[in-house]
Design an enzyme around this catalytic site. Structure first.
Site, PDB file in Angstrom:
ATOM      1  N   HIS A  50       0.979  -1.264   0.040  1.00 42.53           N
ATOM      2  CA  HIS A  50      -0.204   0.127   0.178  1.00 42.53           C
ATOM      3  C   HIS A  50       0.877   1.264  -0.018  1.00 42.53           C
ATOM      4  CE1 HIS A  50      -3.881  -2.137   1.625  1.00 42.53           C
ATOM      5  NE2 HIS A  50      -3.479  -2.705   0.339  1.00 42.53           N
ATOM      6  N   GLU A  52       1.000   3.871   1.853  1.00 41.64           N
ATOM      7  CA  GLU A  52       1.579   4.254   3.168  1.00 41.64           C
ATOM      8  C   GLU A  52       2.918   3.675   3.402  1.00 41.64           C
ATOM      9  OE1 GLU A  52      -1.376   3.576   2.621  1.00 41.64           O
ATOM     10  OE2 GLU A  52      -2.774   4.063   3.929  1.00 41.64           O
ATOM     11  N   ALA A 154     -18.588  10.215 -29.226  1.00 41.59           N
ATOM     12  CA  ALA A 154     -18.158  11.483 -30.287  1.00 41.59           C
ATOM     13  C   ALA A 154     -19.264  11.835 -30.924  1.00 41.59           C
ATOM     14  CB  ALA A 154     -17.172  10.641 -31.087  1.00 41.59           C
ATOM     15  N   ARG A 184     -10.424   3.915 -22.360  1.00 42.78           N
ATOM     16  CA  ARG A 184     -10.693   2.496 -22.452  1.00 42.78           C
ATOM     17  C   ARG A 184      -9.680   1.870 -21.513  1.00 42.78           C
ATOM     18  NH1 ARG A 184     -11.911   0.730 -28.918  1.00 42.78           N
ATOM     19  NH2 ARG A 184     -13.886   1.425 -28.940  1.00 42.78           N
ATOM     20  N   ARG A 207      -5.570   0.612 -27.522  1.00 38.98           N
ATOM     21  CA  ARG A 207      -4.474   0.573 -28.306  1.00 38.98           C
ATOM     22  C   ARG A 207      -3.547   1.554 -27.992  1.00 38.98           C
ATOM     23  NH1 ARG A 207      -8.640  -1.107 -31.252  1.00 38.98           N
ATOM     24  NH2 ARG A 207      -8.990   0.788 -32.398  1.00 38.98           N
TER      25      ARG A 207
HETATM   26  C1  AOF Z   1      -4.417   1.848   2.261  1.00 40.48           C
HETATM   27  N1  AOF Z   1      -3.661   1.955   1.254  1.00 40.48           N
HETATM   28  O1  AOF Z   1      -2.451   2.174  -0.739  1.00 40.48           O
HETATM   29  C2  AOF Z   1      -4.705   1.215  -0.433  1.00 40.48           C
HETATM   30  C3  AOF Z   1      -5.685   0.723   0.491  1.00 40.48           C
HETATM   31  O2  AOF Z   1      -6.111  -6.742  -0.071  1.00 40.48           O
HETATM   32  P1  AOF Z   1      -5.286  -5.686  -0.157  1.00 40.48           P
HETATM   33  O3  AOF Z   1      -4.008  -5.679   0.868  1.00 40.48           O
HETATM   34  O4  AOF Z   1      -4.598  -5.044  -1.630  1.00 40.48           O
HETATM   35  O5  AOF Z   1      -6.209  -4.342   0.358  1.00 40.48           O
HETATM   36  C4  AOF Z   1      -7.165  -3.828  -0.383  1.00 40.48           C
HETATM   37  C5  AOF Z   1      -8.225  -3.032   0.340  1.00 40.48           C
HETATM   38  O6  AOF Z   1      -7.307  -1.982   1.053  1.00 40.48           O
HETATM   39  C6  AOF Z   1      -9.014  -2.109  -0.368  1.00 40.48           C
HETATM   40  O7  AOF Z   1     -10.134  -2.612  -0.433  1.00 40.48           O
HETATM   41  C7  AOF Z   1      -8.939  -0.789   0.473  1.00 40.48           C
HETATM   42  O8  AOF Z   1      -9.995  -0.888   1.453  1.00 40.48           O
HETATM   43  C8  AOF Z   1      -7.503  -0.858   0.986  1.00 40.48           C
HETATM   44  N2  AOF Z   1      -6.965  -0.112  -0.017  1.00 40.48           N
HETATM   45  N3  AOF Z   1      -5.552   1.087   1.699  1.00 40.48           N
HETATM   46  O9  AOF Z   1      -4.532   2.123   3.340  1.00 40.48           O
HETATM   47  C9  AOF Z   1      -3.504   1.738   0.071  1.00 40.48           C
HETATM   48  N4  AOF Z   1      -4.547   0.590  -1.917  1.00 40.48           N
HETATM   49 ZN    ZN Z   2      -3.204  -0.116   3.704  1.00 40.47          ZN
END
Ligand code: AOF
Ligand code: ZN
Length: 368
Positions: A50, A52, A154, A184, A207
């Protein structure tokens, strides 16, 4: 720099993974100490760390006493990766600033709560509307359980999708068409009606260089008239999903199935196939965003059913005219002007010789 600028930077960072994070949100994070950015990160794709975690790793010891900025609340659950709140607490961060909460039911305020319980100051709400629009697909999917629908077309300056002989290639110029491929690439699924499939024989792929196409290419094909020679069946990128009505022929279903398409039978709706059934089926496949590319019948049915979240229209300086020419919104249309849907958060910009107009019929609500 203030909180707002730092959060804007989080969104900029996060947008580098646009189109790659589904079914996760796009998330960017910044660690700031004494007004100096000491760590930055964004979430690349599901299964990867993630945002953080990436930013805290870069900051290392300098995270102690620092402020963490992130566009969505840090998660508090064990998913494919460990909970971010644990990393934040361990790093001795003093203050956390987020735009919105995370509507995932496994988090939903739990991240903010855990951080506050650990003695951190947590501020929520700055830049919330922008952050919600940025992750509109994720928010729609998590809060309403359906994909976020963008209608893209379009059109001529007088609102026609094609001439009376159903000719539409090409109304807009090359630059506008390149932007379409970008749209897309950012969506989970792309859909057209059977009329468009028969008229234009589109491949429905994205593409361009380093472009990954949508996971699903969808045709709304009530009577299963998709020809076995259709170009979209000859392309391997993105599964082909054909929605048909209850009475579609079983032999057509078998033949199209053998040609690599998945056929899903749905109920009839008020005007065409049931959008409720279609959106529920796509949601079950973790489709968070759906791009509707026409034609007139599908768009008209979508307008009438009120399922469109956002419009992306490209106008070409061209007039087509004629009541038999296909229009963006056909059928009866709106009688009373007061009932006409008005777009919100409208943006317009040049695309070569054409103009794009983008706006919301349903703007996502930030979870606060
Ligand atoms: C965060 N920071 O960068 C993201 C979050 O199964 P995982 O580990 O990929 O977690 C997915 C869930 O985590 C997603 O549904 C959402 O609740 C959270 N995403 N949270 O603190 C992040 N990508
Ligand atoms: Zn997280």
């Amino acid at each position: 720099m203030g909180d707002r600028q730092h959060l804007e930077e989080c969104i900029r960072l996060a947008s580098q993974a646009r189109g790659a994070t589904s079914p996760n949100p796009m998330v960017g994070a910044l660690v700031v100490r004494d007004d100096e950015v000491v760590g930055r990160g964004f979430h690349r794709c599901p299964g990867d760390p993630h945002a953080e975690r990436v930013a805290l790793d870069e900051a290392g010891d300098r995270a102690r006493g620092a402020t963490l900025y992130v566009n969505i609340e840090p998660c508090s659950h064990q998913g494919r990766t460990p909970p971010c709140v644990d990393s934040v607490l361990q790093a001795d961060i003093e203050r956390v600033v987020v735009c919105t909460l995370d509507p995932d039911p496994r988090v939903s305020g739990g991240g903010v709560e855990a951080l506050r319980a650990g003695g951190l100051q947590v501020d929520v709400g700055e830049l919330a509307d922008e952050a919600a629009r940025f992750n509109e697909a994720y928010l729609s999917y998590k809060t309403r359980g359906v994909p976020f629908v963008t209608a893209k077309a379009a059109i001529s300056l007088d609102g026609r999708l094609a001439t009376r002989s159903r000719e539409s290639q090409w109304i807009t110029g090359e630059i506008a068409r390149q932007r379409t491929h970008q749209l897309r690439a950012e969506t989970d699924a792309i859909a057209v009606g059977i009329g468009t499939l028969l008229d234009d024989d589109p491949r429905l792929t994205a593409r361009g260089d380093n472009v990954v196409g949508p996971r699903y290419r969808v045709v709304l094909d009530t009577n299963l008239r998709t020809p076995l020679a259709a170009k979209l069946l000859g392309e391997s990128s993105g599964r082909v999903l054909l929605f048909c009505g209850p009475d579609a022929a079983a032999d057509a279903e078998a033949e199209l199935g053998a040609a690599g398409a998945e056929v899903v039978r749905v109920h009839r709706g008020d005007n065409g196939l049931s959008w409720d059934d279609i959106l529920a089926e796509l949601a079950a496949r973790e489709v968070m965003s759906l791009l509707l590319e026409g034609g007139s019948a599908v768009l008209t049915s979508a307008f009438e059913a009120g399922i469109i979240g956002k419009l992306f229209l490209v106008y070409a300086p061209l007039l087509i005219g004629g009541s038999a020419a296909l229009s963006l919104w056909g059928g009866e249309g709106i009688g009373e002007l007061a009932a006409a849907p008005r777009l919100r958060h409208v943006r317009h910009f040049d695309l070569g010789d054409d103009w794009a107009v983008e706006g919301y019929l349903q703007a996502p609500e930030p979870p606060l």
